[in-house]
Write a protein that holds these residues in place. Structure first.
Motif, PDB file in Angstrom:
ATOM      1  N   ALA A 123     -68.467  18.010 -10.044  1.00 38.91           N
ATOM      2  CA  ALA A 123     -69.121  17.349  -8.919  1.00 38.91           C
ATOM      3  C   ALA A 123     -68.790  18.093  -7.819  1.00 38.91           C
ATOM      4  CB  ALA A 123     -69.541  16.554  -9.311  1.00 38.91           C
ATOM      5  N   LEU A 124     -69.235  18.173  -7.045  1.00 36.50           N
ATOM      6  CA  LEU A 124     -68.443  19.105  -5.459  1.00 36.50           C
ATOM      7  C   LEU A 124     -68.852  18.765  -4.326  1.00 36.50           C
ATOM      8  CD1 LEU A 124     -68.424  22.862  -6.716  1.00 36.50           C
ATOM      9  CD2 LEU A 124     -66.801  21.300  -7.286  1.00 36.50           C
ATOM     10  N   PRO A 125     -68.830  17.367  -3.696  1.00 37.09           N
ATOM     11  CA  PRO A 125     -69.624  16.737  -2.593  1.00 37.09           C
ATOM     12  C   PRO A 125     -68.577  17.011  -1.543  1.00 37.09           C
ATOM     13  CG  PRO A 125     -67.845  15.026  -3.984  1.00 37.09           C
ATOM     14  CD  PRO A 125     -68.092  16.525  -4.399  1.00 37.09           C
ATOM     15  N   GLY A 126     -69.817  17.688  -0.449  1.00 36.40           N
ATOM     16  CA  GLY A 126     -69.155  17.978   0.485  1.00 36.40           C
ATOM     17  C   GLY A 126     -68.202  19.693   0.939  1.00 36.40           C
ATOM     18  N   PRO A 127     -67.964  19.662   2.021  1.00 34.73           N
ATOM     19  CA  PRO A 127     -67.237  20.721   2.419  1.00 34.73           C
ATOM     20  C   PRO A 127     -66.517  21.739   2.011  1.00 34.73           C
ATOM     21  CG  PRO A 127     -67.723  19.928   4.622  1.00 34.73           C
ATOM     22  CD  PRO A 127     -68.284  19.032   3.509  1.00 34.73           C
ATOM     23  N   PRO A 128     -65.412  22.961   1.647  1.00 32.50           N
ATOM     24  CA  PRO A 128     -63.874  22.529   1.380  1.00 32.50           C
ATOM     25  C   PRO A 128     -63.347  22.330   2.610  1.00 32.50           C
ATOM     26  CG  PRO A 128     -65.231  24.711   1.895  1.00 32.50           C
ATOM     27  CD  PRO A 128     -66.248  23.682   1.470  1.00 32.50           C
ATOM     28  N   VAL A 129     -62.425  21.717   2.220  1.00 27.56           N
ATOM     29  CA  VAL A 129     -61.330  20.839   3.572  1.00 27.56           C
ATOM     30  C   VAL A 129     -60.454  21.824   3.780  1.00 27.56           C
ATOM     31  CG1 VAL A 129     -63.069  18.631   3.753  1.00 27.56           C
ATOM     32  CG2 VAL A 129     -60.798  19.256   2.221  1.00 27.56           C
ATOM     33  N   LEU A 130     -59.639  22.528   2.797  1.00 28.29           N
ATOM     34  CA  LEU A 130     -58.742  23.371   3.318  1.00 28.29           C
ATOM     35  C   LEU A 130     -57.812  24.291   4.033  1.00 28.29           C
ATOM     36  CD1 LEU A 130     -56.303  23.668   0.953  1.00 28.29           C
ATOM     37  CD2 LEU A 130     -57.139  25.695   0.621  1.00 28.29           C
ATOM     38  N   ARG A 131     -57.087  23.674   4.716  1.00 28.79           N
ATOM     39  CA  ARG A 131     -56.608  24.130   6.040  1.00 28.79           C
ATOM     40  C   ARG A 131     -55.472  24.864   6.065  1.00 28.79           C
ATOM     41  NH1 ARG A 131     -61.635  24.233   6.243  1.00 28.79           N
ATOM     42  NH2 ARG A 131     -62.465  23.899   7.956  1.00 28.79           N
ATOM     43  N   GLU A 132     -55.310  26.138   6.836  1.00 26.35           N
ATOM     44  CA  GLU A 132     -53.296  26.362   6.212  1.00 26.35           C
ATOM     45  C   GLU A 132     -52.798  25.996   7.927  1.00 26.35           C
ATOM     46  OE1 GLU A 132     -52.559  30.748   5.990  1.00 26.35           O
ATOM     47  OE2 GLU A 132     -50.611  30.732   7.404  1.00 26.35           O
ATOM     48  N   VAL A 133     -51.433  25.676   7.527  1.00 27.68           N
ATOM     49  CA  VAL A 133     -51.183  24.942   8.656  1.00 27.68           C
ATOM     50  C   VAL A 133     -49.692  25.675   9.552  1.00 27.68           C
ATOM     51  CG1 VAL A 133     -49.572  23.231   9.948  1.00 27.68           C
ATOM     52  CG2 VAL A 133     -51.587  22.635   8.447  1.00 27.68           C
ATOM     53  N   TRP A 134     -48.522  26.738   8.267  1.00 30.52           N
ATOM     54  CA  TRP A 134     -47.427  27.407   8.806  1.00 30.52           C
ATOM     55  C   TRP A 134     -47.839  28.436   7.219  1.00 30.52           C
ATOM     56  CZ3 TRP A 134     -43.495  26.440   5.773  1.00 30.52           C
ATOM     57  CH2 TRP A 134     -42.972  25.472   5.438  1.00 30.52           C
TER      58      TRP A 134
ATOM     59  N   GLU B  54     -51.763  27.194  15.152  1.00 36.15           N
ATOM     60  CA  GLU B  54     -50.421  26.738  15.026  1.00 36.15           C
ATOM     61  C   GLU B  54     -49.220  25.704  15.625  1.00 36.15           C
ATOM     62  OE1 GLU B  54     -51.484  31.174  14.190  1.00 36.15           O
ATOM     63  OE2 GLU B  54     -51.268  30.131  15.587  1.00 36.15           O
ATOM     64  N   PRO B  55     -48.481  25.603  15.025  1.00 37.29           N
ATOM     65  CA  PRO B  55     -47.571  24.579  15.719  1.00 37.29           C
ATOM     66  C   PRO B  55     -46.519  25.477  16.793  1.00 37.29           C
ATOM     67  CG  PRO B  55     -46.982  24.624  13.386  1.00 37.29           C
ATOM     68  CD  PRO B  55     -48.533  25.646  13.599  1.00 37.29           C
ATOM     69  N   GLU B  56     -45.979  25.024  17.323  1.00 41.13           N
ATOM     70  CA  GLU B  56     -45.050  25.669  18.187  1.00 41.13           C
ATOM     71  C   GLU B  56     -43.864  26.089  17.652  1.00 41.13           C
ATOM     72  OE1 GLU B  56     -42.338  24.856  22.157  1.00 41.13           O
ATOM     73  OE2 GLU B  56     -44.299  23.462  21.335  1.00 41.13           O
ATOM     74  N   GLY B  57     -43.271  27.244  17.861  1.00 44.16           N
ATOM     75  CA  GLY B  57     -42.313  27.640  16.613  1.00 44.16           C
ATOM     76  C   GLY B  57     -42.485  28.491  15.243  1.00 44.16           C
ATOM     77  N   TYR B  58     -43.701  28.811  15.072  1.00 41.23           N
ATOM     78  CA  TYR B  58     -44.372  28.758  13.862  1.00 41.23           C
ATOM     79  C   TYR B  58     -43.154  30.311  13.231  1.00 41.23           C
ATOM     80  CZ  TYR B  58     -48.107  29.966  11.037  1.00 41.23           C
ATOM     81  OH  TYR B  58     -49.070  30.176   9.261  1.00 41.23           O
ATOM     82  N   PRO B  59     -43.353  29.438  11.852  1.00 40.28           N
ATOM     83  CA  PRO B  59     -42.365  30.404  11.724  1.00 40.28           C
ATOM     84  C   PRO B  59     -42.405  31.319  10.551  1.00 40.28           C
ATOM     85  CG  PRO B  59     -42.459  28.008  10.075  1.00 40.28           C
ATOM     86  CD  PRO B  59     -43.468  28.434  11.238  1.00 40.28           C
TER      87      PRO B  59
ATOM     88  N   THR C  74     -44.431  20.560  10.315  1.00 39.54           N
ATOM     89  CA  THR C  74     -44.675  21.556  10.629  1.00 39.54           C
ATOM     90  C   THR C  74     -44.503  22.860  11.240  1.00 39.54           C
ATOM     91  OG1 THR C  74     -42.772  21.576  12.500  1.00 39.54           O
ATOM     92  CG2 THR C  74     -44.452  20.103  13.136  1.00 39.54           C
ATOM     93  N   GLY C  75     -43.360  22.705   9.582  1.00 39.85           N
ATOM     94  CA  GLY C  75     -42.993  24.507   9.571  1.00 39.85           C
ATOM     95  C   GLY C  75     -41.278  24.582  10.240  1.00 39.85           C
ATOM     96  N   ARG C  76     -41.421  23.854  10.814  1.00 39.31           N
ATOM     97  CA  ARG C  76     -40.026  24.152  11.868  1.00 39.31           C
ATOM     98  C   ARG C  76     -39.039  23.577  10.596  1.00 39.31           C
ATOM     99  NH1 ARG C  76     -36.119  20.230  13.259  1.00 39.31           N
ATOM    100  NH2 ARG C  76     -38.104  18.617  12.650  1.00 39.31           N
ATOM    101  N   VAL C  77     -37.205  24.144  10.521  1.00 42.94           N
ATOM    102  CA  VAL C  77     -36.278  24.905   9.922  1.00 42.94           C
ATOM    103  C   VAL C  77     -35.679  23.780  10.435  1.00 42.94           C
ATOM    104  CG1 VAL C  77     -34.134  26.002   9.281  1.00 42.94           C
ATOM    105  CG2 VAL C  77     -36.581  26.887   9.750  1.00 42.94           C
ATOM    106  N   ARG C  78     -35.607  22.426   9.338  1.00 45.17           N
ATOM    107  CA  ARG C  78     -34.861  21.256   9.604  1.00 45.17           C
ATOM    108  C   ARG C  78     -33.190  21.528   9.491  1.00 45.17           C
ATOM    109  NH1 ARG C  78     -37.531  16.475   6.503  1.00 45.17           N
ATOM    110  NH2 ARG C  78     -35.722  15.490   8.039  1.00 45.17           N
ATOM    111  N   TRP C  79     -32.786  22.724   8.356  1.00 44.43           N
ATOM    112  CA  TRP C  79     -31.719  22.702   8.579  1.00 44.43           C
ATOM    113  C   TRP C  79     -31.561  24.118   7.026  1.00 44.43           C
ATOM    114  CZ3 TRP C  79     -30.136  22.550   2.953  1.00 44.43           C
ATOM    115  CH2 TRP C  79     -30.702  21.485   2.280  1.00 44.43           C
TER     116      TRP C  79
END
Length: 456
Positions: free
Chosen positions: A53-64, A17-22, A100-105
């Protein structure tokens, strides 16, 4: 038919997770996704057997991710995710950095219920507010109540600072630099029309609305709004120039006020720079409708067609799509109404590739999308399973979501050039699943969490 097993990849091993994971450790996390992926292999194989048609492996990744709830609303732009959160101590709007999920405001707002939401638009964040509720009497004596916003507030999306606030509602049409607003009285009658500058809210022009008008529509010329049309309950239509509000023409057309009990009556629309009047319930038969298309500047009729069932008319690239019966529609010439091609499908059609192609939803219980050439109706690629979640014209893709079983949904992406689809990954199914996208990032509300993932 031969069936291939799709390698779902090791989705239990995600990047740090990015630094400061919310919001702390996400409920939709590594172990849960891994188990869902392994449990869904058989269901994904079924999807392959359906012809995608479903070429290649799935590419979904959780970020935050962050906690959310059913009474919150979400929207996003290229940089941020905005959460509109009502609470016991008032309502807050929070902007999260999309990457990143950082709170901007975060700022308290007083703009009404969360269903109003927030709309990022041409460098500003627009917040409808000051909810107004009115009751309108229909021709058969029934009463119908509906709500609309009584004010509009513009914020700076980078800082949350208020830029301006004005009374009235926003029409969805805009030029990029200006937008159209209108006000109503307690009966729903239009009182004022005004065009304001997007960035500072200053008035370009304003005028009193035509007498007794209660409906407003905007017509476009090559993607730019150029005419405003208002209509009253007795069919008095008035055309105004979008640039300065000057009246162009006015005329009374055959018109029947809509019954809120049966839906019978007349409604206003626009396609390809032309005005459309749809009359539902011809001669008392709710299963018959008439579509009449008029020139914008003179309100003279161009063509008219009767259809079975409830009529729906919309832009379809260079043509106009007109529903002709349950599950059937025609693509017709906008000037003459002559048929160019026809097919089965839902009337709620998506345009992609700058209008050169269409995504036609299916009519069966299982959602699907067919990619076709807008000019000819030629089918491009295989039918893709899933309901349309979002479209990205810059990437040339559309994101689809399909529930495979009571516990699992699959997220996929269709290439709007070739029609080929790729499985991105699996998600927990449920009534609260909703997804949208911006570039390579997919944003989903999954039950009690908002989850941001990368795709590719």
């Amino acid at each position: 038919m031969s069936v291939s097993v799709i390698d779902l990849g090791d989705v239990s091993s995600l990047p740090d997770e990015p630094e400061g994971y919310p919001g702390g450790r996400p409920g939709f996390g590594r172990v849960r996704v891994g188990r869902l992926a392994k449990a869904a292999i058989a269901a994904v194989v079924t999807l392959v057997a359906g012809g995608s048609a479903l070429p290649g492996p799935p590419v979904l990744r959780e970020v935050w991710s962050v906690p959310t709830s059913a009474d919150e609303s979400m929207t996003l732009d290229a940089d941020s995710v905005y959460l509109h959160r009502p609470g016991e101590n008032g309502t807050e709007l929070t902007a999260y950095d999309l990457r990143t999920g950082r709170v901007r405001w975060t700022r308290p707002i007083d703009t009404g219920p969360s269903w109003f939401g927030a709309t990022p638009q041409h460098g500003v964040l627009l917040l409808p507010g000051d909810e107004q509720t009115i009751e309108v009497k229909s021709p058969d004596g029934g009463m119908m109540g509906y709500s609309y916003s009584g004010s509009l507030t513009a914020l700076d999306p980078a800082t949350g600072e208020q830029l301006w606030q004005r009374p009235g509602s926003q029409h969805w049409a805009d030029t990029g630099e200006t937008l159209l607003m209108y006000e109503r009285d307690r009966t729903g009658t239009l009182t004022w029309l005004r065009q304001v500058r997007m960035r500072d809210g200053s008035i370009v022009w304003e005028r009193r609305a035509p007498a007794k008008a209660d409906t407003v529509e905007v017509l476009f010329d090559d993607g730019t709004p150029n005419r405003i049309v208002t209509a009253g309950p007795r069919g008095r239509l008035t055309v105004l120039r979008y640039t300065d509000g000057t009246e162009v023409t006015s005329r009374s057309l055959p018109w029947q006020k809509v019954s809120y009990n049966t839906g019978v009556g007349s409604s206003l629309g626009a396609v390809k720079g032309r005005l459309v009047v749809v009359d539902t319930g011809l001669e008392g038969n709710i299963d018959r409708s008439r579509v009449t298309v008029y020139r914008a500047d003179s309100l003279t009729p161009l063509w008219s067609r009767e259809t079975n069932g409830w009529a729906n008319v919309q832009d379809c690239g260079p043509l106009v799509c007109l529903s002709t019966a349950q599950g059937l529609f025609e693509a017709v010439d906008p000037e003459t109404g002559a048929r160019r091609w026809a097919m089965a499908g839902s009337p709620f059609i998506g345009t992609v590739a700058d209008g050169e192609r269409l995504l036609i939803p299916g009519t069966d219980d299982e959602p699907e999308q067919t990619l076709v050439d807008a000019a000819t109706g030629r089918v491009i690629g295989p039918i893709a399973a899933g309901g349309l979640m979002s479209m990205d014209d810059e990437e040339g893709t559309a994101t689809l979501l399909r529930q495979l079983d009571p516990t699992t949904s699959v997220l996929s992406r269709i290439d709007t050039d070739t029609g080929r689809s790729t499985v991105l990954g699996v998600l927990p199914a449920g009534d609260q699943v909703f997804c949208s996208g911006s570039g390579r990032r997919i944003v989903c509300t999954l039950g009690d969490r908002l989850v941001v993932m990368t795709a590719g």
